[in-house]
Design a protein around this motif. Structure first.
Motif, PDB file in Angstrom:
ATOM      1  N   GLU A   1      -5.624  -1.614  -0.828  1.00 52.38           N
ATOM      2  CA  GLU A   1      -5.819  -0.505  -1.775  1.00 52.38           C
ATOM      3  C   GLU A   1      -5.109  -0.792  -3.103  1.00 52.38           C
ATOM      4  OE1 GLU A   1      -7.553   2.800  -1.399  1.00 52.38           O
ATOM      5  OE2 GLU A   1      -8.551   1.219  -0.281  1.00 52.38           O
TER       6      GLU A   1
ATOM      7  N   GLU B   1      -1.078  11.204   7.762  1.00 53.20           N
ATOM      8  CA  GLU B   1      -0.583  12.562   7.987  1.00 53.20           C
ATOM      9  C   GLU B   1      -1.713  13.522   8.326  1.00 53.20           C
ATOM     10  OE1 GLU B   1       2.852  14.406   5.812  1.00 53.20           O
ATOM     11  OE2 GLU B   1       2.244  12.852   4.407  1.00 53.20           O
TER      12      GLU B   1
ATOM     13  N   ILE C   1      -3.845  -2.059   4.852  1.00 53.59           N
ATOM     14  CA  ILE C   1      -4.696  -1.188   4.035  1.00 53.59           C
ATOM     15  C   ILE C   1      -3.991  -0.890   2.712  1.00 53.59           C
ATOM     16  CG2 ILE C   1      -5.779   1.095   3.862  1.00 53.59           C
ATOM     17  CD1 ILE C   1      -6.288   1.021   6.830  1.00 53.59           C
ATOM     18  N   GLN C   2      -2.689  -0.643   2.791  1.00 52.70           N
ATOM     19  CA  GLN C   2      -1.963  -0.355   1.552  1.00 52.70           C
ATOM     20  C   GLN C   2      -2.067  -1.529   0.571  1.00 52.70           C
ATOM     21  OE1 GLN C   2       2.181   0.820   1.921  1.00 52.70           O
ATOM     22  NE2 GLN C   2       2.264   1.353  -0.247  1.00 52.70           N
TER      23      GLN C   2
ATOM     24  N   MET D   1      -6.039   4.287  11.191  1.00 52.58           N
ATOM     25  CA  MET D   1      -4.909   4.143  10.271  1.00 52.58           C
ATOM     26  C   MET D   1      -3.902   5.252  10.523  1.00 52.58           C
ATOM     27  SD  MET D   1      -4.658   4.043   6.118  1.00 52.58           S
ATOM     28  CE  MET D   1      -4.890   5.767   5.688  1.00 52.58           C
ATOM     29  N   LEU D   2      -2.618   4.933  10.444  1.00 50.31           N
ATOM     30  CA  LEU D   2      -1.596   5.968  10.577  1.00 50.31           C
ATOM     31  C   LEU D   2      -1.645   6.854   9.347  1.00 50.31           C
ATOM     32  CD1 LEU D   2       1.137   3.601  11.934  1.00 50.31           C
ATOM     33  CD2 LEU D   2       0.094   5.493  13.198  1.00 50.31           C
TER      34      LEU D   2
ATOM     35  N   PRO E   1      -7.095  10.372   4.535  1.00 48.84           N
ATOM     36  CA  PRO E   1      -7.661  10.611   3.202  1.00 48.84           C
ATOM     37  C   PRO E   1      -8.813   9.659   2.856  1.00 48.84           C
ATOM     38  CG  PRO E   1      -5.263  10.533   3.098  1.00 48.84           C
ATOM     39  CD  PRO E   1      -5.643  10.153   4.498  1.00 48.84           C
ATOM     40  N   ILE E   2      -8.785   8.427   3.386  1.00 52.17           N
ATOM     41  CA  ILE E   2      -9.863   7.485   3.063  1.00 52.17           C
ATOM     42  C   ILE E   2     -11.143   7.868   3.802  1.00 52.17           C
ATOM     43  CG2 ILE E   2     -10.617   5.063   3.225  1.00 52.17           C
ATOM     44  CD1 ILE E   2      -7.707   4.235   2.689  1.00 52.17           C
TER      45      ILE E   2
END
Lengths: 198, 198
Positions: free
Chosen positions: A95, A65, A91-92, A62-63, A70-71
């Motif tokens: 989620e 930062e 994913i967004q 996943m792209l 975080p997942i």
């Protein structure tokens, strides 16, 4: 024509976004020009700093930062299920549903040999590696119902069918709130075949 | 939520464009992240240089790279008609029609006192000055048929009604290819009242 090269280029760039046609791109470009210049300059800066900050997570691709994302780095996620999606954007959406607490894996593309997307392009090796490492109980194939999606589902199923993992895919049928009248015949056919007792 | 502040800000900025909802802005943001970084960096640069290059033309107020704009400075345009539009974007649509060869004047806004758009905001004084200078035979009010559009048309008509100029407005009625079934009752009413012999 009175349209300058600069403006033409801006319109052309904006119309490369998925779902943005020429007319919408024109409106967006003129909107940028007609607003306070700071809006456009800030947008330009936000685009630049954002794309430079995001890289694929080394575990799920996943792209993000941060690496791991975080997942993948959360201790709250259920490592028993791995949801396989085409893109980070998917994913967004999942989620936002606020239902799924497992992990993800991003293929990056769907299988489409005529477009040049084979097993390497869908990160099949990295997926096998991730599954071997995690040993999830369920692989959820959250891929779109299309020729490419079906091919990808079949391909992934072939890889893992003999492994000790349950492979599921999302249900197909009528979209919620969708009129039968506007459904494609494939959608209707799938809803028909998969009808269930009330 | 796993969405970073940077990405949130990018989505928020993109959803400020007219006609771009939250979902489309999300797709655009993820598209920017998933493409080759050069696309996003070039887009950011194009936005910056374009908005910095465009200023209102001193004659017609259209946003343009040159002053006067290419239309006002052209010797090929018919100075007998002046088309009054809300925004520079409207000029592009009218030019694309390839029918009108006269000049333009951009109001910038429609009259809407409750939103704070009075005569000063629609550049009424500059319009009067431009008309006095040009002395066109026709003023074409190419403004949208809405409460604000009607108010603006009436206001401009009041200014010039006693002057030696013909004031016209665009026809209202069914859009080409539009189904009666999907027309608003205002549109249908206007088409009905303005029906003509075949």
């Amino acid at each position: 024509m009175f349209i300058s090269n600069k403006l033409e280029k801006l319109i052309e760039s904006l119309s490369r976004f998925p779902g943005i046609g020429k007319r919408t791109a024109q409106r967006m470009a003129w909107y940028l020009l007609s607003q306070d210049q700071n809006f456009a300059l800030e947008l330009a800066e936000t685009i630049k700093t954002t794309v430079q900050a995001f890289k694929p997570c080394s575990k799920c691709l996943m792209l993000s930062e941060s690496d791991p994302c975080p997942i993948c780095s959360s201790l709250m996620r259920d490592t028993d299920s791995l949801c396989i999606v085409e893109s980070s954007a998917d994913i967004q959406v999942i989620e936002n549903m606020n239902e799924y607490k497992g992990l993800y894996f991003v293929l990056g593309h769907l299988l489409s040999p005529i477009d040049g997307y084979g097993p390497d392009q869908i990160n099949a090796a990295a997926l096998s590696q991730r599954v071997a490492q995690l040993m999830p109980k369920e692989l959820i194939l959250a891929l779109k119902p299309s020729a490419e999606g079906e091919a990808t589902i079949h391909y992934i199923w072939e890889i893992f069918k003999d492994k000790d993992v349950c492979i599921t895919r999302l249900s197909t049928g009528l979209p919620f709130g969708g009129d039968l009248e506007y459904s494609s015949s494939n959608t209707l056919k799938s809803a028909w075949e998969r009808r269930y007792g009330v």
